[in-house]
Design a protein around this motif. Structure first.
Motif, short mmCIF file in Angstrom:
data_model
loop_
_atom_site.label_atom_id
_atom_site.label_comp_id
_atom_site.label_asym_id
_atom_site.label_seq_id
_atom_site.Cartn_x
_atom_site.Cartn_y
_atom_site.Cartn_z
N ALA A 1 92.65 146.61 19.22
CA ALA A 1 93.78 146.00 19.01
C ALA A 1 94.15 144.69 19.89
O ALA A 1 94.61 143.95 19.01
CB ALA A 1 95.05 147.08 19.26
N ILE B 1 95.27 141.11 29.63
CA ILE B 1 95.08 141.70 30.55
C ILE B 1 94.71 143.24 30.26
O ILE B 1 95.27 143.76 29.48
CB ILE B 1 96.36 141.73 31.61
CG1 ILE B 1 97.57 142.33 31.36
CG2 ILE B 1 96.53 140.33 32.32
CD1 ILE B 1 98.82 142.47 32.16
N GLY C 1 89.18 147.57 31.98
CA GLY C 1 88.13 146.55 31.31
C GLY C 1 87.93 146.50 29.77
O GLY C 1 88.57 147.61 29.19
N THR D 1 93.50 144.52 35.88
CA THR D 1 94.97 144.23 36.09
C THR D 1 95.95 145.10 35.13
O THR D 1 95.91 145.10 33.89
CB THR D 1 94.98 142.89 35.59
OG1 THR D 1 94.06 141.85 36.34
CG2 THR D 1 96.30 142.18 35.82
N TYR E 1 83.68 164.61 10.08
CA TYR E 1 83.29 163.47 9.58
C TYR E 1 81.79 163.16 10.07
O TYR E 1 81.53 163.49 11.01
CB TYR E 1 84.21 162.14 9.89
CG TYR E 1 84.77 162.22 11.50
CD1 TYR E 1 85.77 163.13 11.67
CD2 TYR E 1 83.96 161.62 12.38
CE1 TYR E 1 86.40 162.70 13.17
CE2 TYR E 1 84.47 161.49 13.52
CZ TYR E 1 85.40 162.07 14.04
OH TYR E 1 86.03 162.29 15.49
N ARG F 1 91.30 160.73 22.38
CA ARG F 1 92.64 160.86 22.22
C ARG F 1 93.02 160.13 20.97
O ARG F 1 92.75 158.62 20.87
CB ARG F 1 93.50 160.74 23.40
CG ARG F 1 94.97 161.16 23.03
CD ARG F 1 95.53 161.08 24.44
NE ARG F 1 95.81 159.61 24.49
CZ ARG F 1 96.47 159.11 25.54
NH1 ARG F 1 97.46 159.96 26.24
NH2 ARG F 1 96.60 157.74 25.80
N ASP G 1 97.86 154.88 15.59
CA ASP G 1 96.75 154.60 14.51
C ASP G 1 95.86 155.82 14.16
O ASP G 1 94.86 155.40 13.36
CB ASP G 1 95.97 153.31 15.21
CG ASP G 1 95.95 153.43 16.62
OD1 ASP G 1 95.45 154.33 17.08
OD2 ASP G 1 95.89 152.13 17.21
N ASN H 1 92.31 156.31 12.25
CA ASN H 1 91.96 155.22 11.43
C ASN H 1 92.14 153.91 12.38
O ASN H 1 92.78 153.01 11.86
CB ASN H 1 92.75 155.12 9.98
CG ASN H 1 92.45 156.31 9.18
OD1 ASN H 1 92.96 157.31 9.28
ND2 ASN H 1 91.21 156.00 8.29
#
Ligand SMILES: Cc1cc2nc3c(=O)[nH]c(=O)nc-3n(C[C@H](O)[C@H](O)[C@H](O)COP(=O)(O)OP(=O)(O)OC[C@H]3O[C@@H](n4cnc5c(N)ncnc54)[C@H](O)[C@@H]3O)c2cc1C
Length: 400
Positions: free
Chosen positions: A39, A57, A61, A201, A276, A334, A361, A364
């Motif tokens: 995202a 940030i 990572g 960060t 799936y 999760r 989300d 998907n």
């Protein structure tokens, strides 16, 4: 191959992710993106392409969150178009279908434009009933998706598989990819477009001031005109419609299969629990590929032993794919399930100017996070977007 007790995903094991130093003192940008999963990085990339300056940030990572635990296929919504149409209405369901189409096209076009070597592949996806019968779920999904103009066909069974699925729906031109190779490519593109990424960060606060937003971290503040919270679950309760979504745990295993023994396809059954399936490349040079099988989702915190979940998935897979060999990977993560079935994307909350979220989300996230990046980019640039109301985190249907 996985060598420790700590569940590591196939993707973490087979991608080289660039590392980024923590923020070093105050920074300023048009937009601060919090979170370097699909995202956040997609949003940062799109804003940079529009000429905005961006600082990303992440508390750890790039790719350290759920994106690295995904199965990373792009397929129609888990909640099914037919079921969603009953609550959203026909017009909104058409917008939803549009967002799915555009998000998949968007990933493909970014992969092409940035030449990201991430095993992106268009392929057919199949939905079938675990009892091997044509049923009301398949019938209504067929009716609604045909009406929406989605390329869907009824078939007697999924072709080329070692087991008979029974009647199914075939959705043409779905997609799959290696999610962390994709993020690595996005990160490189962001840097080459002048964006800054800082790992290690953590965003601790967001404060509004006369000149914009200030994101507080232990390494200095980021001052920005707009903030995008792309942390999967918003970290600050003011920006977290928490009561409107619930965390579920999902499990995945990767089993060895001989190369080219199975058709390249995405599979999804409509059972409860559902399963799936996709194929993925193994480590470079391997003589086999991996059958990635997931499912057994349950509400987080219900205390059910994960080993039992993995064992159930393995038994399901072995009963249907006799060529499946050793289990090379097991991992879990999760997913955030919104109460009305669709993601929460965009400006939020109403009283707070220039703060945006991408969350809820479901299973998907590859699709919704990309749709969220498209929508939030439009909102930050002041462009109209037809999906704004549909995905609004403040939408009325969620105000229970
Ligand atoms: C087992 C499993 C299988 C799945 N399969 C699929 C699938 O096949 N197809 C599909 O579309 N979706 C699938 N999903 C869902 C999908 O993976 C997620 O929805 C998606 O990856 C979420 O991406 P994100 O960028 O929102 O979050 P993340 O990838 O979790 O990124 C969020 C980032 O924010 C950072 N962060 C958190 N808090 C802070 C803070 N305070 N300050 C700074 N940084 C912070 C984290 O370190 C993290 O890097 C699956 C999920 C799971 C768990």
């Amino acid at each position: 191959m996985q060598t420790t007790q700590e569940p590591s995903s196939l993707w973490l094991d087979t991608a080289s992710i660039p590392g980024f130093a923590p923020l070093d003192g105050a920074a300023r940008a048009d937009v601060c993106v919090i979170g370097a999963g699909i995202a956040g990085l997609t949003t940062a990339y799109m804003l940079l392409r529009e000429g905005k300056s961006v600082v990303v940030i992440d508390s750890a990572g790039v790719g350290t969150g759920e994106t690295g635990r995904s199965a990373a296929h792009m397929f129609p919504p888990d909640e099914r178009f037919a079921r969603l149409e009953r609550t959203l209405g026909t017009g909104n369901t058409a917008l939803l279908a549009d967002s799915y189409r555009r998000a998949t096209d968007c990933v493909e076009s970014i992969v092409r434009a940035e030449q990201i070597d991430c095993e992106f592949e268009r392929l057919d996806g199949y939905l079938f009933n675990p009892h091997g019968k044509w049923d009301a779920t398949l019938e209504s999904e067929y009716r609604v998706t045909s009406r929406l103009g989605i390329d869907v066909r009824r078939l007697e069974r999924v072709p080329g598989l070692p087991f008979d699925t029974g009647p199914c729906l075939r959705f043409a031109r779905q997609a799959q990819f290696h999610p962390l190779k994709y993020l690595a490519g996005l990160a490189r593109a962001i840097v080459s477009l002048g964006g800054r990424i800082h790992g290690g960060t953590r965003a601790l606060s967001i404060e509004s001031g006369a000149t914009g937003q200030s994101v507080g971290t232990a390494h200095g503040d980021v001052h920005a005109g707009a903030v995008v919270i792309a942390t999967n679950t918003p970290f600050d309760p003011r920006f977290a419609p928490r009561e409107r979504q619930q965390a579920y745990q999902s499990y995945v295993i990767g089993l060895r299969v001989p190369k080219d023994a199975l058709p390249r396809a995405l599979l999804w059954d409509s059972g409860n629990p559902y399963y799936y399936v996709r194929l993925a490349a193994a480590a470079p040079g391997a003589a086999h590929e991996l059958l990635v099988v997931g499912g057994q989702d349950h509400a987080s915190g219900d205390g059910i032993d994960p080993q039992r979940r993995y064992a159930e998935i393995e038994a399901w897979a072995r009963a249907r794919f006799p060529a499946a060999g050793q289990v090379e990977y097991r991992w879990s993560g999760r997913v955030m399930e919104p109460h009305d079935g669709i993601a929460m994307l965009g400006h939020y909350p109403a009283g707070q100017a220039n703060v945006y979220i991408i969350t809820g989300d479901s299973g998907n996230g590859m699709t919704y996070c990309t749709a969220g990046a498209i929508l939030v980019t439009d909102q930050i640039l002041g462009r109209a977007n037809r999906w704004s109301e549909l995905f609004s985190p403040a939408r009325a249907s969620l105000q229970r």
